[in-house]
Design an enzyme around this catalytic site. Structure first.
Site, PDB file in Angstrom:
ATOM      1  N   GLU A 169      11.445   1.822   8.537  1.00 44.11           N
ATOM      2  CA  GLU A 169      12.162   3.135   7.939  1.00 44.11           C
ATOM      3  C   GLU A 169      13.647   3.483   8.462  1.00 44.11           C
ATOM      4  O   GLU A 169      13.993   4.873   8.709  1.00 44.11           O
ATOM      5  CB  GLU A 169      11.014   4.456   8.375  1.00 44.11           C
ATOM      6  N   GLU A 201       1.298  -0.691   3.396  1.00 42.90           N
ATOM      7  CA  GLU A 201       0.465   0.771   3.903  1.00 42.90           C
ATOM      8  C   GLU A 201      -0.153   1.404   2.633  1.00 42.90           C
ATOM      9  O   GLU A 201      -0.018   2.398   2.641  1.00 42.90           O
ATOM     10  CB  GLU A 201       1.392   1.534   4.748  1.00 42.90           C
TER      11      GLU A 201
HETATM   12  C1  XIL Z   1       1.081   7.121  10.636  1.00 44.85           C
HETATM   13  C2  XIL Z   1      -0.573   7.147  11.275  1.00 44.85           C
HETATM   14  O1  XIL Z   1      -1.461   6.925   9.974  1.00 44.85           O
HETATM   15  C3  XIL Z   1      -0.818   8.369  11.694  1.00 44.85           C
HETATM   16  O2  XIL Z   1      -2.249   8.529  12.507  1.00 44.85           O
HETATM   17  C4  XIL Z   1       0.359   8.961  12.723  1.00 44.85           C
HETATM   18  O3  XIL Z   1       0.178  10.330  13.204  1.00 44.85           O
HETATM   19  C5  XIL Z   1       1.662   8.819  12.001  1.00 44.85           C
HETATM   20  O4  XIL Z   1       2.086   7.747  11.629  1.00 44.85           O
HETATM   21  N1  XIL Z   1       4.553   4.959   7.965  1.00 44.85           N
HETATM   22  C6  XIL Z   1       4.434   3.960   8.817  1.00 44.85           C
HETATM   23  C7  XIL Z   1       2.844   4.362   9.576  1.00 44.85           C
HETATM   24  O5  XIL Z   1       5.014   3.131   9.030  1.00 44.85           O
HETATM   25  O6  XIL Z   1       3.239   3.820  11.010  1.00 44.85           O
HETATM   26  C8  XIL Z   1       2.662   5.814   9.483  1.00 44.85           C
HETATM   27  O7  XIL Z   1       1.421   6.125  10.198  1.00 44.85           O
HETATM   28  C9  XIL Z   1       2.391   6.180   8.271  1.00 44.85           C
HETATM   29  C10 XIL Z   1       3.856   6.101   7.338  1.00 44.85           C
END
Ligand code: XIL
Length: 466
Positions: free
Chosen positions: A159, A276
């Site tokens: 990101e 994801e």
């Molecule tokens: C999220 C997790 O699912 C949560 O438990 C945490 O509180 C915050 O992060 N992008 C990403 C992930 O790269 O690491 C994130 O995961 C969701 C968005």
């Protein structure tokens, strides 16, 4: 192909009539066995609750039966692995790696350089470039070497691009303190520690087009530059947190857009992975069976990219059951493929059927590069794709630097042209001669990329000038 689609259509309409699709096929067929057959990785995170034993037994049962790749929801992030400066905690990550090994699953590491989930102590150094560079380098070196050979792929940078306009995310502690070169450096450092690991840039909203105004368009320009500069990047991870098409009024993302990104990356010899995935509905709305079926279609459309594009190999869902999902925080719900009771949803069936009915075109290159049967070998090991190899054009050219002189040998054309770039891709030196000896006294100390061109041959190599 036509036959395949007709069959899928027939089966799907059976599903609409309410027949449980999962039962329509041999009982021992799982997403995992079918993914193995199709030469792709399919997976889901291990939710944070799993690490503290807070999930029912059938969660893990489902997880290891259905998936051949795993990633930790939070446990390999910076704040989890180095909560205090220089004090590393690998316990939870080790637990996952052990689980993956026992069950023949590939491990994805997430994430090394990210602006979020960074422990407070890092911010103490926010204006100290030298210190921040040392902190990031040390973190990467320690974490990557701890799991060297066990984590097959890393999200090296997560990101780093702003969400509003196509530019770097300037609010990140790494960007503010170091500048954009933290990105290039993170890749170089990770590769130096584990040259066999696949290294990804990971981000969200990459399914919104590849024009220069879109995030993926900006990213594509960066990937081109990284590749040209010999920065070891092998994959782009598309998080793909999307919302169901009918409730997202500003919907601009689509599987087709993501597919065009995959095709552009293929030209650069870089893979696309879906890392994801979730397809949520707005919180609070009533979600009907029909909505869930449409959601299943969208899951399938994203899967098609992974099945059909030769440079795409991974389909990872950000959770197993709707009961344990981060989506509530995004004001979304029901974005996964199992319901609150760990029962498969129409999206599960849709994925299963697609894997069941997909017929690969003959001679697909990807099938040789990914795991064939993850249960029979240690798939946490790197597959056959060689790091940075594809970026070095075959040539008899070679170069070396001795002191402040660059020597180029093996050029067949009359002259050799030398261009030198800093790690941000800015040209710092350019000249051409027929002797193959180049004086570098005007260049400041540092790490550079040298490109030599002679006739049709070219060679790109990183050099350190001292
Ligand atoms: C999220 C997790 O699912 C949560 O438990 C945490 O509180 C915050 O992060 N992008 C990403 C992930 O790269 O690491 C994130 O995961 C969701 C968005």
């Amino acid at each position: 192909m036509k036959k395949t689609h007709a069959f899928a259509g027939l089966v799907l309409s059976t599903a609409l009539l309410g027949a449980g699709l999962a039962n329509a096929f041999a009982a021992d067929e799982t997403l995992r066995s079918l993914a193995d057959k199709n030469g792709i990785y399919i997976g889901a995170i291990l939710n944070s609750q799993w690490f503290s034993g807070g999930l029912p037994g059938n969660y893990e049962q489902i997880h290891k039966q259905q998936f051949n790749i795993v990633v930790a929801e939070n446990e390999m992030k910076f704040d989890a692995t180095e909560p205090q400066e220089g004090r590393f905690n690998y316990n939870n990550g080790d637990k996952m790696v052990k689980y993956a090994k026992q069950n023949g699953m590939r491990v994805r590491g997430h994430a090394l350089a990210w602006h979020s989930q960074v422990p407070g102590w890092v911010n103490n150094y926010k204006n100290d470039k030298k210190k921040l560079l040392a902190v990031l380098k040390n973190h990467i070196e320690k974490v990557v070497s701890h799991w060297k050979g066990q984590v097959a792929e890393w999200d090296v940078v997560n990101e780093a691009i702003s969400n509003n306009e196509p530019q770097w995310r300037t609010g990140s502690v790494w960007y503010q303190g170091i500048g954009p070169e933290f990105i290039d450096s993170a890749f170089v450092w990770t590769h130096a520690v584990d040259p066999d690991a696949e290294l990804c840039y990971n981000d969200y909203n990459l399914e919104q087009g590849i024009n220069p105004k879109a995030k993926a368009g900006f990213l594509l320009e960066q990937v081109k530059r990284w590749v040209a500069n010999g920065i070891p990047i092998h994959c782009v991870g598309s998080q793909t947190h999307v919302e169901d098409t009918t409730t997202d009024k500003h919907f601009i993302g689509s599987p087709d857009s993501l597919r065009s990104l995959a095709k552009e990356l293929a030209k650069l010899n870089v893979k696309l992975k879906i890392t994801e995935l979730d397809i949520g509905f707005k919180s609070g709305i009533n979600v009907s069976q029909r909505d869930l079926q449409r959601q299943g279609q969208t899951f399938r459309q994203y899967l098609d990219i992974i099945l059909e594009e030769p440079n795409a190999d991974t389909y990872l869902i950000w959770g197993v059951s709707d009961k344990w999902s981060w989506l509530g925080g995004l004001n979304r719900q029901k974005g996964l493929i199992y319901d609150d009771n760990l029962k498969p949803k129409p999206a599960f069936d849709s994925i299963l059927v697609r894997l069941q009915t997909y017929e690969p075109p003959k001679d697909t290159a990807k099938k040789d590069t990914v795991v064939q049967d993850s249960s029979k070998k240690d798939s946490t090991k790197k597959d056959t794709t060689d790091a940075i190899k594809p970026f070095i054009a075959p040539s008899s050219l070679s170069l070396h630097v001795a002191g402040r002189t660059l020597f180029v040998t093996g050029f067949t054309s009359k002259t050799a042209k030398v261009d030198i770039f800093d790690m941000q891709g800015r040209p710092v030196f350019s000249t051409e001669n027929n002797k193959g000896v180049f004086d570098l006294t005007t260049i400041a100390e540092g790490l550079y990329v040298v490109r030599v061109q002679s006739g049709f041959s070219n060679l790109t190599q990183k050099v350190s000038i001292k």
